[in-house]
Write an enzyme that holds these catalytic residues in place. Structure first.
Site, short mmCIF file in Angstrom:
data_model
loop_
_atom_site.label_atom_id
_atom_site.label_comp_id
_atom_site.label_asym_id
_atom_site.label_seq_id
_atom_site.Cartn_x
_atom_site.Cartn_y
_atom_site.Cartn_z
N ARG A 1 4.97 -13.12 9.74
CA ARG A 1 5.66 -11.81 9.23
C ARG A 1 6.77 -11.59 10.11
O ARG A 1 7.00 -12.30 11.07
CB ARG A 1 4.92 -10.54 9.77
CG ARG A 1 4.37 -10.44 11.08
CD ARG A 1 3.21 -9.32 11.45
NE ARG A 1 3.75 -8.01 10.70
CZ ARG A 1 2.89 -7.30 10.11
NH1 ARG A 1 1.94 -7.94 9.31
NH2 ARG A 1 3.26 -6.11 9.65
N GLU B 1 0.98 -1.25 -0.05
CA GLU B 1 -0.13 0.11 0.04
C GLU B 1 1.05 1.12 0.03
O GLU B 1 1.76 1.27 0.86
CB GLU B 1 -0.89 -0.05 1.12
CG GLU B 1 -1.88 0.97 1.35
CD GLU B 1 -2.85 0.99 2.54
OE1 GLU B 1 -2.84 0.04 3.06
OE2 GLU B 1 -3.56 2.07 2.80
N LYS C 1 3.98 0.80 9.80
CA LYS C 1 4.10 2.07 8.79
C LYS C 1 3.43 3.15 9.63
O LYS C 1 3.76 4.32 9.57
CB LYS C 1 3.71 1.86 7.38
CG LYS C 1 4.42 1.20 6.76
CD LYS C 1 3.89 1.30 5.35
CE LYS C 1 3.02 -0.04 5.05
NZ LYS C 1 2.52 -0.10 3.66
#
Ligand code: ATP
Ligand code: MG
Length: 552
Positions: free
Chosen positions: A257, A33, A267
């Site tokens: 992850r 994104e 983020k």
């Protein structure tokens, strides 16, 4: 770690699919994104997706998952592309979920036509209130039984801009009592009168992540859509949309992850650090971003090796930052040019050396001969590290002290005679004698001394700013601590040395050069450097606990 690695679980799936003839070749995608810079966690996903395609002769798309107009920006798109290229990967197609807005709209219409989606006028609180809990079924919205015609008209009006943000949503009609909360009539379109970085003002309705992601995979005929574990509950919905829309069956697979100690990786948190000036931008060398690591002097190879070593698993864990540093040191030890720099200088005067003489000594550039040699200027006055001298030597002190001998790296053996202090008791000058014929290969070179110290010839020295970076946080997992994660920032994560002394060969340093400042660590030039003022970043220290452990 052995050379021959067994397959990880996704490779096993791919091999089985190829063996069964399910696909002629595989297509993966990396779907960032564009709402921030890539961090080290993303590199795991990049290495996995691009790595699979490379290993099995497939291809990988770079797809920007840009369905949220508010947080996205072209600055991020460019940085993401730079970072992936820097890591050493090339995508087959550069694609944007926003390019599929027309198709996604048609898909939504198709669901409405099949009686599988409806426009809901409820406010978000009302929708939440009827959603139920994991142990209690939800209740139907009063708008759930709208006719197909009414839904088609209202959805079209939503698109035309007839309604305000939040006034209506489009929901999939699935199962309000599903044990999977995401299946309880999830919202698939929302109204947002916002400018999009690519589609401008064309749209005022935007698809939700779940309605965009799987369908984008399907449009691109992605065979293996790989994401992180938190998306496991989304898989049911992913499959439901594909089945109901009767489109190419992409499949989702989840892996753990990457979490790393002494940093944060979301983020949203990284953006806070930037916006509140806790760091100097996304590429601050303390940031876990790829641009931060790059600026600090990390090599793409070391990050790829790291991703390979940590492997691909199904269970979450924390990886020690030292493992990444270990991979980096392994590489830099082989490639970095050896030079001398004195970070905390004190003068060393060789009393028996002729002050009119300057010698050109030869020194090795690297750990073996392949990296060649350079000449080093040597004379009567040198700079050495203050910490290499002790007025009253401790036990097992092998460096300089009154009466002690050391070797000056690539030069002579010297013996300390005396020292000078200023009014504050600070040592300002150390005096010694050199022993002629003690350079490597000369007649007295076999005199035994235990310590070797680095130095820079004062008459030919240059100065530079040196930035010593350390861990950004004081605690292993700042995100898990109580309170604001920013309370756990390490106040000593950056120490600036304004006037370090460097050997003059460093004046020719280029941005891609990697150096070992002998005994001090690995360094590289920072982009803040100007011809009149060089700035060096410490990439990593020479040693740490991890390297001791693995060498045992
Ligand atoms: P963040 O939570 O940091 O905002 P994100 O998952 O929202 O990250 P995306 O831009 O959506 O960021 O991520 C792109 C791809 O990278 C996704 O497939 C995502 O699963 C993967 N990814 C993100 N963070 C990690 C991580 N820490 N480890 C492995 N893969 C990750
Ligand atoms: Mg995401």
């Amino acid at each position: 770690m052995s050379e021959e690695k067994s397959l990880h679980f996704i490779e096993e799936i791919v091999e089985a699919d190829l063996a069964a003839g399910k696909y002629k070749s595989i297509i993966t995608r990396f779907p960032p994104e564009p709402n921030g810079y890539l961090h080290i966690g993303h590199s795991k996903s990049i290495c996995l997706n691009f790595g699979l395609a490379a290993k099995y002769g497939g291809s990988t798309n770079l797809r920007f998952d840009d369905t949220n107009p508010v947080t996205e920006d072209t600055e991020y798109v460019e940085s993401i592309k730079d970072d992936i290229r820097w890591l050493g990967f090339n995508w087959s197609n550069e694609l944007y979920a926003s390019d599929y807005f027309d198709t996604l709209y048609q898909y939504a219409v198709k669901l409405i036509e099949k009686g599988l989606a409806y426009v809901d006028d409820s406010q978000s609180e009302e929708i939440a209130a009827l959603k139920g809990t994991p142990t209690e079924p939800g209740k139907d919205s009063p708008f759930r039984s709208r006719s197909i015609e009414e839904n088609l008209r209202l959805f079209s009006e939503m698109k035309e801009g007839k309604y305000k943000d939040g006034e209506k949503v489009l929901r999939a009609k699935i199962d309000m009592s599903s044990t999977n909360m995401l299946m309880r009539d999830p919202i698939i379109y929302r109204i947002k009168h916002a400018h999009h970085h690519r589609t401008g003002d064309k749209w005022c309705i935007y698809p939700m992540y779940d309605f965009a992601h799987g369908q984008s995979d399907s449009i691109e005929q992605i065979t293996h859509s790989i994401c992180t574990l938190e998306f496991i509950p989304h898989r049911e919905l992913y499959d439901w949309f594909i089945e109901k829309l009767e489109i190419f069956p992409s499949h989702q697979y989840e892996f753990a992850r990457l979490n790393m100690t002494y940093t944060v990786m979301s983020k949203r948190k990284l953006l806070q650090l930037v916006n509140e000036n806790h760091v100097n931008g996304w590429d601050d060398p303390r940031m876990p971003t790829l641009s931060g690591f790059r600026r600090k002097g990390y090599t793409p190879g070391s990050i790829r090796t790291f991703c390979d070593k940590i492997g691909v698993a199904k269970r979450e864990n924390f990886i020690d930052l030292s493992l990444l540093e270990f991979c980096l040191r392994e590489e830099l030890n082989k490639t970095a040019l050896r030079v001398m720099a004195v970070l905390d200088p004190v003068k060393l005067v060789i009393d028996n050396y002729d002050e009119t003489v300057t010698e050109e000594l030869t020194s090795e550039n690297g750990p073996d001969e392949s990296m060649g040699t350079r000449t080093l200027s040597f004379g009567k006055e040198l700079w050495i590290e203050r910490e290499d001298f002790m007025e009253v030597p401790a036990k097992k002190w092998f460096r300089l002290a009154p009466g002690a001998m050391v070797r000056l790296k690539s030069a002579y053996i010297v013996e300390c005679d005396s020292f000078v202090k200023d009014a504050d008791g600070q040592v300002t000058e150390i005096h010694c004698r050199y022993i002629p014929g003690t350079r490597s290969g000369e007649e007295n070179s076999n005199i035994q001394v235990k310590g070797t110290i680095h130095w820079v010839h004062a008459a030919n020295a240059a100065t530079a700013e040196v930035r010593l970076y350390d861990r950004l946080f004081k605690v292993e997992n700042p995100a898990a601590e109580e309170g604001d994660f920013k309370e756990f920032l390490n106040p000593e994560s950056l120490v600036v040395i304004k006037d370090a002394i460097i050997e003059s060969s460093l004046l020719k340093a280029g941005m891609d050069d990697r150096y070992q400042f002998i005994r001090k660590g690995y360094f590289c030039l920072d982009k803040d450097s100007t011809p009149g003022k060089l700035v060096f970043n410490r990439t990593v220290t020479l040693k740490d606990a991890w390297s001791k452990e693995v060498k045992k």
